[in-house]
Design an enzyme around this catalytic site. Sequence first.
Site, PDB file in Angstrom:
ATOM      1  N   SER A 105       0.837  -1.199   0.000  1.00  0.00           N
ATOM      2  CA  SER A 105       0.000   0.000   0.000  1.00  0.00           C
ATOM      3  C   SER A 105       0.873   1.251   0.000  1.00  0.00           C
ATOM      4  O   SER A 105       1.615   1.493  -0.948  1.00  0.00           O
ATOM      5  CB  SER A 105      -0.952  -0.052   1.195  1.00  0.00           C
ATOM      6  N   HIS A 143      -7.276  -6.227   0.754  1.00  0.00           N
ATOM      7  CA  HIS A 143      -6.145  -5.304   0.731  1.00  0.00           C
ATOM      8  C   HIS A 143      -5.024  -5.757   1.663  1.00  0.00           C
ATOM      9  O   HIS A 143      -3.845  -5.602   1.341  1.00  0.00           O
ATOM     10  CB  HIS A 143      -6.627  -3.912   1.135  1.00  0.00           C
TER      11      HIS A 143
END
Length: 253
Positions: free
Chosen positions: A84, A234
């Site tokens: 990320s 995620h």
Amino acid sequence: MKLHFKKTGSGEPLIILHGLFGSADNWYSIAKELEKQYTLYLVDQRNHGDSPHSDEWNYKVMAEDLNELMQDQNLDAAYLMGHSMGGKTVMNFALQYPEKVKKLIVADIAPRHYAVHHQSILEGLTSINLHEVKSRKEADDQLAKHVPEAGIRQFLLKSLGRNKEGEFIWKINLSVINDQIENVGEALDYDNSFENPTLFMGGANSKYIQEKDRADIDRYFPNNHLIYIKNAGHWLHAEQPQAVVDTVRAFLK
């Protein structure tokens, strides 16, 4: 900036950077598997974990932080992996210092711009009155008003620490992150490309890497391979750690 990091294992160097609101500890279970083949550097990025706080927080300075760490550790080149926000950091670093990156792994993030989408988390974190809460349970109860998912709250509250007086404090620099959150979504903007092998590893249930991202990925990282980890969102390294370990091993070999 001198970043805090944990070094473990033996072999060629592999540096791992966490994502927003995270810390080096998020990748500890992955490191326990990979340290058998590699020397792992688990890094706390600035304003996170046990690294220093700063009013300056963007990918330019975070890439320079990484460069300083490599210089301090006498690393001419290394494998880099980032998740990320950490993925954006290592992408920026690879385009600025391509000769220092043997191979690049980017976990669930693309080179494009991302709109701010952490409002509820930031509202929840800033709503916790650290002067009044007496336990982590109380902090969790306050955070739950804004963040209903227990797993996400557990992840966020790992950044809740105590000072020398035993009072609760945020290990993250919450005020700067709140004020400059737009910086974390910035797109890459370079004229060059990184030619070494690059793995984009997305979560199959995540929307962070989409079909529309292929053009930017091919532009900046032409020698790329894109795979999706099944049954993962995620936080793919927490949801499917063994699949992530196997994928990383196969790519680095």
